[in-house]
Enzyme design. Structure first.
Site, PDB file in Angstrom:
ATOM      1  N   THR A  71       0.835  -1.198   0.000  1.00  0.00           N
ATOM      2  CA  THR A  71       0.000   0.000   0.000  1.00  0.00           C
ATOM      3  C   THR A  71       0.871   1.248   0.000  1.00  0.00           C
ATOM      4  O   THR A  71       2.001   1.235   0.484  1.00  0.00           O
ATOM      5  CB  THR A  71      -0.960   0.026   1.204  1.00  0.00           C
ATOM      6  OG1 THR A  71      -1.794   1.183   1.136  1.00  0.00           O
ATOM      7  CG2 THR A  71      -0.197   0.025   2.529  1.00  0.00           C
ATOM      8  N   ARG A  72       0.330   2.318  -0.572  1.00  0.00           N
ATOM      9  CA  ARG A  72       0.954   3.634  -0.487  1.00  0.00           C
ATOM     10  C   ARG A  72      -0.054   4.647   0.053  1.00  0.00           C
ATOM     11  O   ARG A  72       0.170   5.846  -0.027  1.00  0.00           O
ATOM     12  CB  ARG A  72       1.477   4.074  -1.866  1.00  0.00           C
ATOM     13  CG  ARG A  72       0.414   4.147  -2.930  1.00  0.00           C
ATOM     14  CD  ARG A  72       0.987   4.571  -4.286  1.00  0.00           C
ATOM     15  NE  ARG A  72      -0.025   4.598  -5.326  1.00  0.00           N
ATOM     16  CZ  ARG A  72      -0.871   5.600  -5.532  1.00  0.00           C
ATOM     17  NH1 ARG A  72      -0.817   6.679  -4.774  1.00  0.00           N
ATOM     18  NH2 ARG A  72      -1.772   5.530  -6.494  1.00  0.00           N
ATOM     19  N   ASN A  73      -1.158   4.145   0.594  1.00  0.00           N
ATOM     20  CA  ASN A  73      -2.233   4.984   1.114  1.00  0.00           C
ATOM     21  C   ASN A  73      -2.535   4.619   2.561  1.00  0.00           C
ATOM     22  O   ASN A  73      -2.160   3.546   3.031  1.00  0.00           O
ATOM     23  CB  ASN A  73      -3.503   4.798   0.266  1.00  0.00           C
ATOM     24  CG  ASN A  73      -3.323   5.276  -1.156  1.00  0.00           C
ATOM     25  OD1 ASN A  73      -2.907   6.405  -1.381  1.00  0.00           O
ATOM     26  ND2 ASN A  73      -3.614   4.418  -2.124  1.00  0.00           N
ATOM     27  N   ARG A 121      -6.913  -4.171  -7.681  1.00  0.00           N
ATOM     28  CA  ARG A 121      -7.486  -3.639  -8.918  1.00  0.00           C
ATOM     29  C   ARG A 121      -6.671  -2.408  -9.311  1.00  0.00           C
ATOM     30  O   ARG A 121      -6.417  -1.536  -8.495  1.00  0.00           O
ATOM     31  CB  ARG A 121      -8.951  -3.266  -8.672  1.00  0.00           C
ATOM     32  CG  ARG A 121      -9.692  -2.786  -9.904  1.00  0.00           C
ATOM     33  CD  ARG A 121     -11.123  -2.397  -9.528  1.00  0.00           C
ATOM     34  NE  ARG A 121     -11.896  -2.005 -10.697  1.00  0.00           N
ATOM     35  CZ  ARG A 121     -11.852  -0.798 -11.256  1.00  0.00           C
ATOM     36  NH1 ARG A 121     -11.051   0.131 -10.753  1.00  0.00           N
ATOM     37  NH2 ARG A 121     -12.586  -0.514 -12.312  1.00  0.00           N
ATOM     38  N   ASP A 122      -6.252  -2.339 -10.571  1.00  0.00           N
ATOM     39  CA  ASP A 122      -5.389  -1.254 -11.062  1.00  0.00           C
ATOM     40  C   ASP A 122      -4.175  -1.084 -10.152  1.00  0.00           C
ATOM     41  O   ASP A 122      -3.819   0.022  -9.762  1.00  0.00           O
ATOM     42  CB  ASP A 122      -6.173   0.058 -11.171  1.00  0.00           C
ATOM     43  CG  ASP A 122      -5.395   1.133 -11.933  1.00  0.00           C
ATOM     44  OD1 ASP A 122      -4.560   0.767 -12.774  1.00  0.00           O
ATOM     45  OD2 ASP A 122      -5.612   2.326 -11.673  1.00  0.00           O
ATOM     46  N   VAL A 173      12.085  41.204  -1.336  1.00  0.00           N
ATOM     47  CA  VAL A 173      12.702  39.929  -1.714  1.00  0.00           C
ATOM     48  C   VAL A 173      13.966  40.177  -2.522  1.00  0.00           C
ATOM     49  O   VAL A 173      14.996  39.518  -2.330  1.00  0.00           O
ATOM     50  CB  VAL A 173      11.704  39.064  -2.509  1.00  0.00           C
ATOM     51  CG1 VAL A 173      12.405  37.849  -3.107  1.00  0.00           C
ATOM     52  CG2 VAL A 173      10.555  38.622  -1.619  1.00  0.00           C
ATOM     53  N   ALA A 197       6.606  38.812 -11.400  1.00  0.00           N
ATOM     54  CA  ALA A 197       6.443  37.450 -11.933  1.00  0.00           C
ATOM     55  C   ALA A 197       5.816  37.479 -13.325  1.00  0.00           C
ATOM     56  O   ALA A 197       4.693  37.008 -13.522  1.00  0.00           O
ATOM     57  CB  ALA A 197       5.599  36.612 -10.984  1.00  0.00           C
TER      58      ALA A 197
END
Length: 572
Positions: free
Chosen positions: A198-200, A292-293, A436, A478
């Protein structure tokens, strides 16, 4: 008894080379050094520990071509993912890289020597073939992007000798090597082990799924989450590990063990699933849950999946006998409120009431502090997630004002700071363009490159403050779209970003310029002045557009406050 390693022997280079470590360490100081990136460090760690057995180094050209084209190393062993050490022509020239040469591999974080590589060959890969055959070629696939945008043009293949383990300072007791985990299984008397990748974060459905898988096979559970590199936008591994630790006591006593895997994922779908199975086999698991996937990166910009939902299961199932690890198909679980239980969706009787919460819905509930029901996740898990992901009212944000010189940005920024201070609950930081320039970017000029660097620095500071829960108001000119896009991406890695285009007409900015900057630029006294000899690229994705020549500062500030309020930043 733990499963046999892939290839028959665990290639634990750390143990193998321990007797000659002193000699290698001494030699490493005399050799040219290759500084490894974060991804290369993840790969090296698993080569050194035997997690990538039967590999003993980074792939040479024969092994690489075999894996890319046929899923096999040159000796015929199954392997699905290229494990490569990429270098540039500049590296080759500077380090005098050549076949037969020995080079020290060092950690970019502290310059410590980790290993010595003896080079077999240096080769230029066909990245188009690798992208197509390994990752199916979609240019939006994260691994394909990495290939073309990050990976260098040459690969170095060669065997490695180990000097030091990588240093880790977090969850050290959970970072088992394959040999250590196998030893732990032996101590516990575990013969059958179902590994869960898992990565969750894990919730009740994951607990029910893994318990069912273990019970049906009279096995134990290895919760084996990835804590190396995962998909951008994933929840950080510190939070996830605290979640897994909170969940562990909810398993039947003695059923589950938590170990961490320092893997750099490629999000490679079916090929990655086979790779994950090989790795878990090396760690001693006998069974592997393939979802799944599995390891898919989601959808591309057209809304199309990169992989079919069951491609991963099909590929691993096809080679399961040769892999030597049993595939456990991931069963999608759903909650039945009438019986207060979870059940695989394909087993639910027709007409039965079910409840589910999607990942999108969960993120929404966390973001806005909405309740998360106990049937979905345990209170102790939710507590961890809320601590790491506070509701919007407690999150930081960056207001990024962009526009011409003298467009009114600074006046808006100062007034907005006062208004936000009145709201209380957050510190507020002001990053005005000229401040800045004097404090952070004094050495920079006004070339396109220097302007980009200046915006990058502002974004870095804003991101760190935003991540810490502050309100940041940045007001640089910017002028370039690419710089603003990168600033948004940098800040949004850890917080919220709002682009406000101060679209005051150039003519008005020049006419009200009491300092005479526009006139000086037109006389050639100031070079690279936006609106004179440098173009201002109009933002294509501003969250708010205002015009200080037509609208009072007070009203503009109120518009920004309303934008923030509509997103929940000031509570319910």
């Amino acid at each position: 008894m733990a499963n046999t390693p892939h290839g028959g022997v665990l290639k634990d280079l750390l143990s193998r080379d321990q007797p000659i470590r002193g000699e290698l360490l001494k030699e490493s100081e005399t050799l040219a050094s290759i500084l490894l990136s974060e991804r290369q460090l993840c790969d090296l760690e698993l080569i050194l520990s035997g997690g990538f057995s039967p590999l003993e180094g980074f792939m040479n050209e024969k092994d690489y071509n075999g894996v890319v084209n046929d899923l096999r190393l040159a000796d015929g062993a199954l392997f699905s993912m290229p494990i490569t050490l990429d270098v540039s022509q500049e590296d080759i020239d500077e380090l005098k890289l050549k076949a037969g040469g020995r080079y020290t591999l060092r950690d970019f974080r502290d310059d410590s020597p980790l290993a010595i590589i003896t080079v077999d060959d240096i080769y230029r890969p066909d990245k188009a073939v690798e992208a197509k055959k390994v990752f199916r070629g979609d240019p939006e696939h994260p691994a394909v992007k990495y290939l073309y945008n990050t990976a260098k043009e040459f690969y170095v293949g060669g065997k490695i000798q180990a000097i030091n383990k990588l240093n880790h300072y977090d969850y050290v007791g959970l970072r088992y090597t394959p040999a250590e985990l196998r030893q732990e299984f032996g101590k516990l008397g575990w013969n059958k082990v179902v590994a869960f990748q898992t990565r969750n974060p894990m919730h009740r459905a994951h607990r029910e799924l893994t318990v069912r898988a273990a019970r049906s096979r009279q096995a134990n559970v290895l919760i084996h989450p990835v804590v190396g590199l995962t998909k951008p936008g994933d929840i950080d591994h510190f939070t996830r590990v605290r979640v897994y630790q909170a969940l562990l006591p909810r398993y039947p006593n003695g059923m589950a063990l938590l170990g961490l895997l320092p893997l750099a994922m490629r999000m490679g779908g079916d090929r990655e699933a086979m790779w994950h199975a090989i790795i878990r086999k090396n760690y001693g698991a006998t069974h592997f849950i393939v979802g799944r996937d599995h390891a898919g990166p989601g959808k591309n910009s057209k809304g199309e999946e990169f992989y079919g939902p069951y491609d991963a299961q099909k590929l691993v199932e096809k080679y399961k006998d040769e892999l030597g690890i049993e595939v456990v198909p991931f069963q999608m679980m759903t909650y039945l409120p009438d019986s207060d239980e979870y059940m695989p969706k394909d087993e639910v009787p027709e007409g039965t009431k079910t409840l589910d919460i999607s990942g999108t819905e969960l993120r929404k509930r966390l973001k806005f502090g909405l309740p998360i029901p106990e049937w979905f996740s345990y209170p102790e898990v939710v507590k961890v997630l809320r601590e790491s992901h506070p509701p919007r009212a407690k999150q930081g944000f960056t207001i990024f004002l962009t526009g011409h010189y003298n467009s009114g940005k600074d006046a808006i920024a100062r007034a907005l700071q006062v208004s936000l201070n009145q709201q209380a609950g957050r510190t507020t930081t002001l990053l005005l363009g000229e401040t800045v320039r004097s404090e952070l970017s004094a050495e920079l000029g006004f070339s396109r490159e220097d302007r980009h660097k200046n915006v990058q620095r502002i974004a870095f500071v804003a991101a760190e403050l935003t991540r810490a829960g502050s309100a940041v108001i940045a007001a640089p000119i910017a002028p370039h779209e690419a710089g603003r896009k990168e600033a948004r991406e940098t800040v949004e890695q850890g917080g919220n970003f709002f682009l406000v285009h101060v679209n005051t007409p150039l003519e008005y900015c020049e006419a009200t310029d009491r300092k005479g900057r526009f006139a000086a630029a037109k006389r050639g006294e100031i070079k690279g002045f936006t609106g004179v000899d440098d173009e201002y690229e109009v933002p294509s994705n501003a969250d708010l557009v205002v015009d200080a020549s037509q609208t009072q500062v007070r009203t503009i500030v109120h518009q920004i406050i309303l934008l923030l309020e509509s997103q929940g930043f000031f509570g319910n």
